[in-house]
Design a protein around this motif. Structure first.
Motif, PDB file in Angstrom:
ATOM      1  N   TYR A 133      26.493  37.705  40.809  1.00  0.00           N
ATOM      2  CA  TYR A 133      27.001  36.834  39.758  1.00  0.00           C
ATOM      3  C   TYR A 133      27.739  35.625  40.328  1.00  0.00           C
ATOM      4  O   TYR A 133      28.223  35.632  41.457  1.00  0.00           O
ATOM      5  CB  TYR A 133      27.970  37.597  38.850  1.00  0.00           C
ATOM      6  CG  TYR A 133      27.358  38.780  38.147  1.00  0.00           C
ATOM      7  CD1 TYR A 133      26.847  38.655  36.848  1.00  0.00           C
ATOM      8  CD2 TYR A 133      27.286  40.029  38.759  1.00  0.00           C
ATOM      9  CE1 TYR A 133      26.284  39.737  36.183  1.00  0.00           C
ATOM     10  CE2 TYR A 133      26.721  41.111  38.110  1.00  0.00           C
ATOM     11  CZ  TYR A 133      26.220  40.970  36.833  1.00  0.00           C
ATOM     12  OH  TYR A 133      25.652  42.047  36.178  1.00  0.00           O
ATOM     13  N   ASP A 134      27.819  34.596  39.451  1.00  0.00           N
ATOM     14  CA  ASP A 134      28.751  33.489  39.634  1.00  0.00           C
ATOM     15  C   ASP A 134      29.826  33.692  38.565  1.00  0.00           C
ATOM     16  O   ASP A 134      29.530  33.663  37.356  1.00  0.00           O
ATOM     17  CB  ASP A 134      28.057  32.138  39.434  1.00  0.00           C
ATOM     18  CG  ASP A 134      26.968  31.899  40.469  1.00  0.00           C
ATOM     19  OD1 ASP A 134      27.091  32.439  41.596  1.00  0.00           O
ATOM     20  OD2 ASP A 134      25.995  31.183  40.160  1.00  0.00           O
ATOM     21  N   ILE A 135      31.059  33.905  39.026  1.00  0.00           N
ATOM     22  CA  ILE A 135      32.140  34.252  38.110  1.00  0.00           C
ATOM     23  C   ILE A 135      33.158  33.123  38.069  1.00  0.00           C
ATOM     24  O   ILE A 135      33.708  32.723  39.113  1.00  0.00           O
ATOM     25  CB  ILE A 135      32.829  35.567  38.534  1.00  0.00           C
ATOM     26  CG1 ILE A 135      31.801  36.702  38.597  1.00  0.00           C
ATOM     27  CG2 ILE A 135      33.966  35.919  37.587  1.00  0.00           C
ATOM     28  CD1 ILE A 135      32.373  38.017  39.108  1.00  0.00           C
ATOM     29  N   LEU A 136      33.410  32.598  36.867  1.00  0.00           N
ATOM     30  CA  LEU A 136      34.395  31.539  36.671  1.00  0.00           C
ATOM     31  C   LEU A 136      35.739  32.172  36.317  1.00  0.00           C
ATOM     32  O   LEU A 136      35.811  33.055  35.442  1.00  0.00           O
ATOM     33  CB  LEU A 136      33.946  30.609  35.546  1.00  0.00           C
ATOM     34  CG  LEU A 136      34.782  29.341  35.330  1.00  0.00           C
ATOM     35  CD1 LEU A 136      34.645  28.394  36.520  1.00  0.00           C
ATOM     36  CD2 LEU A 136      34.355  28.636  34.022  1.00  0.00           C
ATOM     37  N   VAL A 157      28.342  36.758  44.089  1.00  0.00           N
ATOM     38  CA  VAL A 157      29.054  37.975  44.478  1.00  0.00           C
ATOM     39  C   VAL A 157      28.505  39.187  43.739  1.00  0.00           C
ATOM     40  O   VAL A 157      28.022  39.096  42.602  1.00  0.00           O
ATOM     41  CB  VAL A 157      30.569  37.861  44.199  1.00  0.00           C
ATOM     42  CG1 VAL A 157      31.195  36.799  45.094  1.00  0.00           C
ATOM     43  CG2 VAL A 157      30.860  37.573  42.728  1.00  0.00           C
ATOM     44  N   ASN A 158      28.603  40.310  44.415  1.00  0.00           N
ATOM     45  CA  ASN A 158      28.305  41.603  43.794  1.00  0.00           C
ATOM     46  C   ASN A 158      29.632  42.201  43.313  1.00  0.00           C
ATOM     47  O   ASN A 158      30.618  42.196  44.044  1.00  0.00           O
ATOM     48  CB  ASN A 158      27.631  42.516  44.815  1.00  0.00           C
ATOM     49  CG  ASN A 158      27.356  43.902  44.259  1.00  0.00           C
ATOM     50  OD1 ASN A 158      28.217  44.766  44.278  1.00  0.00           O
ATOM     51  ND2 ASN A 158      26.136  44.106  43.781  1.00  0.00           N
ATOM     52  N   ILE A 159      29.626  42.710  42.098  1.00  0.00           N
ATOM     53  CA  ILE A 159      30.876  43.209  41.512  1.00  0.00           C
ATOM     54  C   ILE A 159      31.450  44.359  42.338  1.00  0.00           C
ATOM     55  O   ILE A 159      32.655  44.407  42.619  1.00  0.00           O
ATOM     56  CB  ILE A 159      30.645  43.690  40.061  1.00  0.00           C
ATOM     57  CG1 ILE A 159      30.099  42.548  39.195  1.00  0.00           C
ATOM     58  CG2 ILE A 159      31.938  44.244  39.470  1.00  0.00           C
ATOM     59  CD1 ILE A 159      31.048  41.381  39.083  1.00  0.00           C
ATOM     60  N   ILE A 170      40.096  50.910  37.330  1.00  0.00           N
ATOM     61  CA  ILE A 170      38.954  50.034  37.572  1.00  0.00           C
ATOM     62  C   ILE A 170      37.886  50.312  36.513  1.00  0.00           C
ATOM     63  O   ILE A 170      37.381  51.428  36.409  1.00  0.00           O
ATOM     64  CB  ILE A 170      38.379  50.264  38.981  1.00  0.00           C
ATOM     65  CG1 ILE A 170      39.444  49.938  40.038  1.00  0.00           C
ATOM     66  CG2 ILE A 170      37.137  49.415  39.198  1.00  0.00           C
ATOM     67  CD1 ILE A 170      39.004  50.210  41.458  1.00  0.00           C
ATOM     68  N   PRO A 171      37.506  49.303  35.739  1.00  0.00           N
ATOM     69  CA  PRO A 171      36.517  49.530  34.660  1.00  0.00           C
ATOM     70  C   PRO A 171      35.102  49.663  35.223  1.00  0.00           C
ATOM     71  O   PRO A 171      34.825  49.306  36.367  1.00  0.00           O
ATOM     72  CB  PRO A 171      36.669  48.276  33.802  1.00  0.00           C
ATOM     73  CG  PRO A 171      37.136  47.222  34.755  1.00  0.00           C
ATOM     74  CD  PRO A 171      38.011  47.926  35.755  1.00  0.00           C
ATOM     75  N   ASP A 172      34.222  50.179  34.392  1.00  0.00           N
ATOM     76  CA  ASP A 172      32.822  50.309  34.812  1.00  0.00           C
ATOM     77  C   ASP A 172      32.146  48.948  34.923  1.00  0.00           C
ATOM     78  O   ASP A 172      31.201  48.777  35.695  1.00  0.00           O
ATOM     79  CB  ASP A 172      32.055  51.189  33.810  1.00  0.00           C
ATOM     80  CG  ASP A 172      32.560  52.626  33.797  1.00  0.00           C
ATOM     81  OD1 ASP A 172      33.089  53.069  34.844  1.00  0.00           O
ATOM     82  OD2 ASP A 172      32.465  53.284  32.745  1.00  0.00           O
ATOM     83  N   ALA A 173      32.610  47.992  34.145  1.00  0.00           N
ATOM     84  CA  ALA A 173      32.016  46.651  34.170  1.00  0.00           C
ATOM     85  C   ALA A 173      33.119  45.621  33.923  1.00  0.00           C
ATOM     86  O   ALA A 173      34.133  45.916  33.295  1.00  0.00           O
ATOM     87  CB  ALA A 173      30.935  46.521  33.108  1.00  0.00           C
ATOM     88  N   ILE A 174      32.912  44.430  34.470  1.00  0.00           N
ATOM     89  CA  ILE A 174      33.853  43.334  34.257  1.00  0.00           C
ATOM     90  C   ILE A 174      33.264  42.394  33.215  1.00  0.00           C
ATOM     91  O   ILE A 174      32.089  42.019  33.278  1.00  0.00           O
ATOM     92  CB  ILE A 174      34.118  42.582  35.572  1.00  0.00           C
ATOM     93  CG1 ILE A 174      34.913  43.460  36.530  1.00  0.00           C
ATOM     94  CG2 ILE A 174      34.898  41.298  35.317  1.00  0.00           C
ATOM     95  CD1 ILE A 174      35.224  42.801  37.859  1.00  0.00           C
ATOM     96  N   THR A 175      34.096  42.009  32.266  1.00  0.00           N
ATOM     97  CA  THR A 175      33.640  41.119  31.204  1.00  0.00           C
ATOM     98  C   THR A 175      34.590  39.931  31.075  1.00  0.00           C
ATOM     99  O   THR A 175      35.663  39.903  31.692  1.00  0.00           O
ATOM    100  CB  THR A 175      33.589  41.858  29.851  1.00  0.00           C
ATOM    101  OG1 THR A 175      34.905  42.347  29.537  1.00  0.00           O
ATOM    102  CG2 THR A 175      32.619  43.036  29.915  1.00  0.00           C
TER     103      THR A 175
END
Length: 208
Positions: A133-136, A157-159, A170-175
């Motif tokens: 991902y590209d994370i802002l 990046v890989n989460i 730590i969550p299962d996914a980042i939103t």
């Protein structure tokens, strides 16, 4: 003419007494001479070389002082920059559309590690990858209004592996909207003509 030499016999008792008397009379004189010589020698000035030798001989041997253990130096270790220990970072995070400041900070602190509280503002897949991902990221707690600081980005990046997630929950996914405490290395800044992105390389990402 024939000269007759007579052998002398042993000294008479009278002669022995004379010799003994003379010797006895000389003893006090010799004693006085010896005494004066001793006093004179005692009072005679000592030469500098002799004085140095005597002083050295009288000095007690000193024990060598053990060298102190070397103290590990931390001068070369660069501290993580925070708003508490670096005024430039504090100014960066509160600036609004100050592109020159963003670029100056990125140039000055390229390769240094910064830490600040931020929030996920947007997430997009990097190219055709499904797990990269590209994370802002924005500074602060809100991805909406009143945003300050540059547009921080984690690029490609890989989460799971690249973000190095930490924390007690730590969550299962980042939103979008996820609050983070970000520790990252400054990579560089591209101005408005290049998407206005301040690139970061994650060191650790803690859930808040």
């Amino acid at each position: 003419m024939i000269r007759v030499v007579r052998r002398q016999g042993p000294p008479s008792k009278k002669q022995q007494k004379v010799v003994l008397g003379v010797a006895a009379g000389l003893l006090p004189v010799l004693a006085v001479i010896i005494t004066i010589g001793a006093i004179t020698e005692k009072d005679a000035p000592t030469s500098p070389a002799a004085a140095t030798t005597q002083a050295t001989a009288k000095q007690k041997p000193t024990r060598a002082t053990p060298e102190s253990e070397p103290v590990p130096s931390t001068a070369g270790a660069e501290a993580v920059l925070t708003v508490k220990n670096n005024k430039d970072l504090a100014a960066l995070l509160t600036a609004v559309d100050d592109y020159d400041l963003f670029e100056d900070f990125a140039t000055k602190y390229r390769g240094r590690t910064i830490r600040f509280d931020g929030v996920v503002a947007a997430m997009n897949h990097h190219g055709d990858y499904k797990t990269r991902y590209d994370i802002l990221v924005f500074a602060g707690d809100s991805p909406g209004s009143k945003v300050t600081g540059p547009n921080f980005q984690f690029n490609d990046v890989n989460i799971t592996s690249d973000l190095r997630l930490t924390g007690s929950n730590i969550p299962d996914a980042i939103t979008v909207g996820q609050k983070l405490r970000i520790t990252a290395e400054v990579e560089g800044y591209a101005g408005p003509e290049h998407q206005d992105l301040f690139r970061l390389d994650p060191v650790s990402t803690e859930m808040r």
